[in-house]
Scaffold this active site. Structure first.
Site, PDB file in Angstrom:
ATOM      1  N   LYS A 117       0.755  -1.226  -0.043  1.00 12.20           N
ATOM      2  CA  LYS A 117       0.177   0.136  -0.032  1.00 12.20           C
ATOM      3  C   LYS A 117       0.751   1.344   0.083  1.00 12.20           C
ATOM      4  O   LYS A 117       0.458   2.500  -0.467  1.00 12.20           O
ATOM      5  CB  LYS A 117      -1.028   0.082   1.136  1.00 12.20           C
ATOM      6  CG  LYS A 117      -2.049  -1.057   0.855  1.00 12.20           C
ATOM      7  CD  LYS A 117      -3.315  -0.741   1.538  1.00 12.20           C
ATOM      8  CE  LYS A 117      -4.448  -1.824   0.977  1.00 12.20           C
ATOM      9  NZ  LYS A 117      -5.749  -1.898   1.568  1.00 12.20           N
ATOM     10  N   LYS A 199      -3.761 -10.339  -6.416  1.00 12.89           N
ATOM     11  CA  LYS A 199      -4.867 -10.621  -5.806  1.00 12.89           C
ATOM     12  C   LYS A 199      -6.071  -9.684  -6.351  1.00 12.89           C
ATOM     13  O   LYS A 199      -5.822  -8.398  -6.641  1.00 12.89           O
ATOM     14  CB  LYS A 199      -4.800 -10.263  -4.289  1.00 12.89           C
ATOM     15  CG  LYS A 199      -5.966 -10.387  -3.417  1.00 12.89           C
ATOM     16  CD  LYS A 199      -5.546  -9.845  -1.980  1.00 12.89           C
ATOM     17  CE  LYS A 199      -5.798  -8.321  -1.727  1.00 12.89           C
ATOM     18  NZ  LYS A 199      -6.317  -8.046  -0.401  1.00 12.89           N
ATOM     19  N   LYS A 202     -10.954  -4.709  -4.135  1.00  9.52           N
ATOM     20  CA  LYS A 202     -11.705  -3.787  -4.480  1.00  9.52           C
ATOM     21  C   LYS A 202     -11.319  -2.515  -4.885  1.00  9.52           C
ATOM     22  O   LYS A 202     -11.826  -1.741  -5.573  1.00  9.52           O
ATOM     23  CB  LYS A 202     -12.744  -3.587  -3.244  1.00  9.52           C
ATOM     24  CG  LYS A 202     -12.272  -3.261  -1.830  1.00  9.52           C
ATOM     25  CD  LYS A 202     -13.348  -2.922  -0.948  1.00  9.52           C
ATOM     26  CE  LYS A 202     -13.219  -4.149   0.119  1.00  9.52           C
ATOM     27  NZ  LYS A 202     -12.201  -3.804   1.327  1.00  9.52           N
TER      28      LYS A 202
END
Ligand code: AQP
Length: 335
Positions: A117, A199, A202
């Site tokens: 992130k 992965k 969303k």
């Protein structure tokens, strides 16, 4: 419904960062529904985690109700489990502060999600992003969870939660229950359809590889049709050599309840085109009633608010008693 002492306790949460994906459904919600009879379940909508990356306030509010409506539409029953919004229970932030003093900076810097992130949000590597696993440990430990059903991407965070709990228990006396992870047998990590090495997420930049729970039939069919596969033409489960096809098989088996062997036999000798269409139709058929029920629930804000108010009341009762115990143990003067 009050705390059930006969059953083991289970905790899980989903962030209202965007519309949820079938990865969230297969990795988490499907298991959350399946386990609600067997365990005393607490399920959060983790909006405090969500703000570790920048959110639009109105969108975050809307997503929060959307996740609740989806929880309910997928079959979570507010009579059986506690459904609440994380920020409605202030104990999460309070316990996270205490647990910060039992967590080392080096451990947090090594977390894969923090590294991923940080790379994705290089302009906003905030302390919350780094502290995410400690807040998650507070979530789980407040509710004395024995088990935590999550996708495989959360395994590292669950391990650090266990380490923090053991560390605290060793310094004081046994205080926290040390939780176990429950990972789905199939679909613990659903991959992005356009890049099976990644992965499904969303908040992916590429929505073409992500099936959202609120995608319409046409979008679902189009995305599956374009899913990346391989050139050998055989529908066979082999995650290492055939990640794209194996990912589609995982999705298909979860939504049909068939075994991998049954699915392989069903598509033996048939082309990938047939297989992709069958997966797409299956997912679209499964999602349509969930979407209709979610829309119906979203039109009844009064009911959703009443579920959250009752959930917050129950969650606070358990969380505040754990926090009081922690404060006593660490020597905070109490009135
Ligand atoms: N692709 C996935 N396969 C299986 N399980 C998954 N989960 C997420 N993606 C997959 C599981 O869903 C639960 C809720 O996840 P989260 O909201 O806490 O956030 P996340 O793990 O970071 O999921 P996303 O979709 O990638 O969210 P963003 O984009 O907001 O970061 C967890 O149990 C997770 O394991």
């Amino acid at each position: 419904m009050e705390e059930n002492l006969a059953k083991k306790r289970l905790y899980s949460a989903v962030q209202p960062t965007n519309a949820l994906t079938i990865g969230n459904y297969i990795g988490a919600i499907n298991n959350m529904v399946a386990l609600q009879d067997e365990y005393d379940c607490t399920y959060a909508i983790a909006n405090m985690h969500a703000i570790t990356v920048r959110q639009q306030p109105a969108q975050l509010r809307a997503n929060t109700l959307s996740v609740l409506a989806l929880y309910l539409a997928c079959g979570l029953d507010p009579q059986k489990c506690t459904l609440y919004v994380q920020s409605h229970v202030p104990c999460h932030a309070e316990l996270a502060w205490v647990l910060n003093t039992f967590t080392y900076v080096g451990e947090m810097e090594r977390m894969t999600q923090f590294k991923d992130k940080s790379a994705k949000h290089a302009d906003n590597i905030n302390m919350g992003l780094m502290d995410y696993p400690v807040l998650m440990a507070a979530d789980i430990l407040l509710y004395k969870a024995d088990v935590v059903p999550v996708g495989i991407d959360q395994r590292q965070h669950l391990e650090i939660c266990r380490d923090i709990a053991v560390r605290f228990n060793n310094v004081y006396s046994p205080t926290f229950t040390v939780p176990e992870g429950i990972y789905p047998k199939v679909g613990a990590k659903i991959a992005d359809l356009s890049d099976p090495a990644k992965k499904m997420s969303k908040s992916s930049e590429n929505p073409a590889g992500t099936i959202f729970m609120n995608d319409g039939r046409d979008a679902i069919i189009k995305k599956f049709r374009r899913a990346v596969t391989d050139s050998d033409g055989e529908v066979r489960y082999d995650p290492e050599n055939k990640p794209g096809i194996s990912n589609l098989l995982s999705i298909y088996t979860v939504f049909t309840g068939k075994s991998v062997a049954q699915a392989e036999a069903e598509f033996a000798g048939r082309g990938y085109g047939d297989f992709k269409s069958a997966v797409a139709e299956t997912v679209a058929d499964a999602l349509a009633p969930v979407q209709a029920e979610q829309a119906r629930l979203l039109a009844d804000k009064g009911y959703l608010d009443s579920v959250l108010a009752e959930g917050a009341r129950r969650a606070y009762k358990t969380a505040s008693s754990t926090l009081a115990k922690v404060y006593r143990k660490i020597g905070f003067y109490q009135l």
